[in-house]
Design a protein around this motif. Sequence first.
Motif, PDB file in Angstrom:
ATOM      1  N   LYS A 310       0.823  -1.207   0.000  1.00 38.37           N
ATOM      2  CA  LYS A 310       0.000   0.000   0.000  1.00 38.37           C
ATOM      3  C   LYS A 310       0.860   1.261   0.000  1.00 38.37           C
ATOM      4  CE  LYS A 310      -3.626  -2.360   2.640  1.00 38.37           C
ATOM      5  NZ  LYS A 310      -4.370  -2.391   3.907  1.00 38.37           N
ATOM      6  N   ARG A 311       0.398   2.274  -0.720  1.00 36.86           N
ATOM      7  CA  ARG A 311       1.088   3.568  -0.732  1.00 36.86           C
ATOM      8  C   ARG A 311       0.581   4.483   0.388  1.00 36.86           C
ATOM      9  NH1 ARG A 311      -1.057   3.783  -5.682  1.00 36.86           N
ATOM     10  NH2 ARG A 311      -1.703   5.956  -5.350  1.00 36.86           N
ATOM     11  N   PHE A 312      -0.598   4.219   0.907  1.00 32.01           N
ATOM     12  CA  PHE A 312      -1.120   4.993   2.034  1.00 32.01           C
ATOM     13  C   PHE A 312      -1.887   4.035   2.955  1.00 32.01           C
ATOM     14  CE2 PHE A 312      -4.191   5.420  -1.452  1.00 32.01           C
ATOM     15  CZ  PHE A 312      -5.391   5.078  -0.846  1.00 32.01           C
ATOM     16  N   PRO A 313      -2.055   4.410   4.225  1.00 31.23           N
ATOM     17  CA  PRO A 313      -2.577   3.466   5.226  1.00 31.23           C
ATOM     18  C   PRO A 313      -4.100   3.374   5.247  1.00 31.23           C
ATOM     19  CG  PRO A 313      -1.929   5.498   6.300  1.00 31.23           C
ATOM     20  CD  PRO A 313      -1.588   5.654   4.851  1.00 31.23           C
ATOM     21  N   ALA A 314      -4.636   2.498   4.411  1.00 31.67           N
ATOM     22  CA  ALA A 314      -6.083   2.284   4.361  1.00 31.67           C
ATOM     23  C   ALA A 314      -6.358   0.923   3.732  1.00 31.67           C
ATOM     24  CB  ALA A 314      -6.763   3.384   3.546  1.00 31.67           C
ATOM     25  N   HIS A 315      -7.572   0.473   3.880  1.00 35.84           N
ATOM     26  CA  HIS A 315      -8.047  -0.762   3.254  1.00 35.84           C
ATOM     27  C   HIS A 315      -7.637  -0.787   1.786  1.00 35.84           C
ATOM     28  CE1 HIS A 315     -11.098  -3.369   1.322  1.00 35.84           C
ATOM     29  NE2 HIS A 315     -11.201  -3.980   2.492  1.00 35.84           N
ATOM     30  N   LEU A 316      -7.263  -1.967   1.286  1.00 36.19           N
ATOM     31  CA  LEU A 316      -6.724  -2.050  -0.073  1.00 36.19           C
ATOM     32  C   LEU A 316      -7.703  -1.502  -1.117  1.00 36.19           C
ATOM     33  CD1 LEU A 316      -4.078  -3.183  -1.417  1.00 36.19           C
ATOM     34  CD2 LEU A 316      -5.507  -5.095  -2.169  1.00 36.19           C
ATOM     35  N   GLY A 317      -8.996  -1.733  -0.923  1.00 37.57           N
ATOM     36  CA  GLY A 317      -9.984  -1.270  -1.884  1.00 37.57           C
ATOM     37  C   GLY A 317      -9.967   0.235  -2.084  1.00 37.57           C
ATOM     38  N   MET A 318      -9.457   0.964  -1.088  1.00 46.68           N
ATOM     39  CA  MET A 318      -9.420   2.424  -1.192  1.00 46.68           C
ATOM     40  C   MET A 318      -8.437   2.896  -2.254  1.00 46.68           C
ATOM     41  SD  MET A 318     -11.689   2.977   1.044  1.00 46.68           S
ATOM     42  CE  MET A 318     -12.338   1.317   0.794  1.00 46.68           C
ATOM     43  N   HIS A 319      -7.453   2.072  -2.584  1.00 48.02           N
ATOM     44  CA  HIS A 319      -6.413   2.505  -3.512  1.00 48.02           C
ATOM     45  C   HIS A 319      -6.945   2.669  -4.935  1.00 48.02           C
ATOM     46  CE1 HIS A 319      -4.078   1.504  -0.027  1.00 48.02           C
ATOM     47  NE2 HIS A 319      -2.983   1.966  -0.593  1.00 48.02           N
ATOM     48  N   TRP A 320      -7.911   1.873  -5.326  1.00 46.53           N
ATOM     49  CA  TRP A 320      -8.521   2.030  -6.654  1.00 46.53           C
ATOM     50  C   TRP A 320      -9.274   3.354  -6.744  1.00 46.53           C
ATOM     51  CZ3 TRP A 320      -8.011  -3.003  -4.797  1.00 46.53           C
ATOM     52  CH2 TRP A 320      -7.508  -3.961  -5.702  1.00 46.53           C
ATOM     53  N   ILE A 321     -10.106   3.591  -5.743  1.00 44.84           N
ATOM     54  CA  ILE A 321     -10.967   4.772  -5.816  1.00 44.84           C
ATOM     55  C   ILE A 321     -10.157   6.045  -5.614  1.00 44.84           C
ATOM     56  CG2 ILE A 321     -11.711   5.027  -3.388  1.00 44.84           C
ATOM     57  CD1 ILE A 321     -13.988   4.950  -6.503  1.00 44.84           C
ATOM     58  N   ALA A 322      -9.098   5.985  -4.809  1.00 44.88           N
ATOM     59  CA  ALA A 322      -8.250   7.162  -4.602  1.00 44.88           C
ATOM     60  C   ALA A 322      -7.511   7.527  -5.888  1.00 44.88           C
ATOM     61  CB  ALA A 322      -7.262   6.905  -3.473  1.00 44.88           C
ATOM     62  N   ASP A 323      -7.007   6.520  -6.599  1.00 42.93           N
ATOM     63  CA  ASP A 323      -6.294   6.815  -7.847  1.00 42.93           C
ATOM     64  C   ASP A 323      -7.245   7.357  -8.919  1.00 42.93           C
ATOM     65  OD1 ASP A 323      -3.983   6.025  -6.654  1.00 42.93           O
ATOM     66  OD2 ASP A 323      -3.461   4.496  -8.133  1.00 42.93           O
ATOM     67  N   ALA A 324      -8.457   6.823  -8.955  1.00 44.67           N
ATOM     68  CA  ALA A 324      -9.445   7.341  -9.915  1.00 44.67           C
ATOM     69  C   ALA A 324      -9.796   8.791  -9.588  1.00 44.67           C
ATOM     70  CB  ALA A 324     -10.697   6.462  -9.897  1.00 44.67           C
ATOM     71  N   ALA A 325      -9.982   9.085  -8.294  1.00 42.81           N
ATOM     72  CA  ALA A 325     -10.317  10.453  -7.881  1.00 42.81           C
ATOM     73  C   ALA A 325      -9.144  11.407  -8.102  1.00 42.81           C
ATOM     74  CB  ALA A 325     -10.752  10.458  -6.417  1.00 42.81           C
ATOM     75  N   SER A 326      -7.923  10.913  -7.919  1.00 45.00           N
ATOM     76  CA  SER A 326      -6.741  11.750  -8.148  1.00 45.00           C
ATOM     77  C   SER A 326      -6.655  12.186  -9.605  1.00 45.00           C
ATOM     78  CB  SER A 326      -5.470  10.989  -7.757  1.00 45.00           C
ATOM     79  OG  SER A 326      -5.443  10.734  -6.363  1.00 45.00           O
ATOM     80  N   ALA A 327      -7.060  11.294 -10.508  1.00 51.53           N
ATOM     81  CA  ALA A 327      -7.070  11.642 -11.936  1.00 51.53           C
ATOM     82  C   ALA A 327      -8.066  12.771 -12.212  1.00 51.53           C
ATOM     83  CB  ALA A 327      -7.409  10.413 -12.772  1.00 51.53           C
ATOM     84  N   VAL A 328      -9.230  12.721 -11.542  1.00 48.85           N
ATOM     85  CA  VAL A 328     -10.219  13.792 -11.704  1.00 48.85           C
ATOM     86  C   VAL A 328      -9.676  15.097 -11.118  1.00 48.85           C
ATOM     87  CG1 VAL A 328     -12.545  14.559 -11.093  1.00 48.85           C
ATOM     88  CG2 VAL A 328     -12.142  12.167 -11.719  1.00 48.85           C
TER      89      VAL A 328
END
Length: 498
Positions: A310-328
């Motif tokens: 993980k690149r940040f401390p959260a449930h693994l599923g959060m990494h998909w949605i965080a990267d998608a939101a970062s693109a926005v």
Amino acid sequence: MLSAVQRSSRYLTSFSAARGLHKSALDVAERPAPEETVTSSFGRFIQTVQPKNLTPTVLQRSKRMVLDSIGVGLLGSTTEVFDLALQHCQHMYASDDISFVYGRQGVKLSPTLAAFVNGVAAHSMDFDDTWHPATHPSGAVLPALLAISDMLHSNSKPSGLDFLTAFNVGIEIQGRLMRFSNEAHNIPKRFHPPSVVGTLGSAAACARLLSLDRNQASNALAIAASLAGAPMANAATQSKPLHIGNASRLGLEAALLASRGLEASPLVLDAVPGVAGFSAFYEDYAPRPIGSPEEDEHSFLIESQDIAFKRFPAHLGMHWIADAASAVHKTLVGLRGGSISPNLVQDILLRVPLSKYINRPFPESEHQARHSFQFNACTALLDGEVTVQSFHPEAIQRPELHALLSRVRLEHPSDNPANFNIMYGEVEVTLVTGDVLRGRCDTFYGHWRNPLSQESLHKKFRNNAGTVLSTEKVERLIEAVESLDRVDDCKQLLAQLQ
């Protein structure tokens, strides 16, 4: 009053006769087994696997896991839940200064309690590694092995290869057990997987490091099965890290009890009609014997199934949605410039898997925030990324974050299952102007299909370990882990963690 050396000797006495004190080859005389069972095959595997069975890929990937787990454990030693666990052990149990504690110079506990608090540290921020099928494999195994290694006399510390062999045994057992169930391939609903397979993985790793024989190793697994299991209801609370701590501790205790001669079901891993063994945890459990490394060309699962860091401390599923939101976020900054104002946003739609315990519209604590699609998406929309600091109270309570949270809706497309191997995250932001911005992530950086580079992994480790250790010690730790497969004992690794 017993000295530390005498107390350490007391722990060693129970199994020293059964243990060859780290000979590179096991020479335990074994009684012929009447018939091979799934359970006995696992006991045989634990006893007979050797360092020579570890390929360069397995060695490299497992060293990355060890380094990352130590780093998140050191960072985790700064958390409130770690402090609570440590205080409990210090106040409720007699002093037993044998095994080190992450991030606490001069503090030592009994081996089992050290395994417990260091396991808690590893999962205290949900920053530890994740595998497929879904579990956190390293945090349950590594603290127990470090506690045993610290416990052993100076002249009988395990070699680096023996240490890595035991570690890989613990990881392999977890993976094999989870692959016997289709249910286990999905994000869990009933039991938290590390509390189940992690406990048996810890027992297996400890049995290997202590050179238990085949029957003792099988008993260690069966004893561990009686100590396993924690409900998913405690996800997103301070009790979730206890699952990893208990898995590490209770697996070690199972191995120690087996070394004393305690017996348990010889069929605990087998499918016995009418009598639930390990199948109590997975209803579709369909086990198969594991091959002997002596007779078969055994391939460790980590060889073909890499790990997610993980690149940040959260449930693994959060990494998909965080990267998608970062693109926005990036697109929105390009259009508008400067910071993102909630006043620009009319609606936020997240397309994510259906999983109740990570659907938390308004998280009230850091642990809830680490398990919230909504929080991680909105944080990434505001800031362009999610970091360790994103879960500090002042960040969670930001008015602009709550303004965005109030605009979030969730959809659960049928082609987006709750499975870390095939899920995706999609963010659709509708602006007050009517413009629609979309971001999608199919494989985030850090996933096993897109693993962190060695440079990125080292950067994460330096950031984490540097919160409690000097720069010099951090660098020596990296060197100690990198050289594990080339050293005669693991004293240097242990020295940097004292």
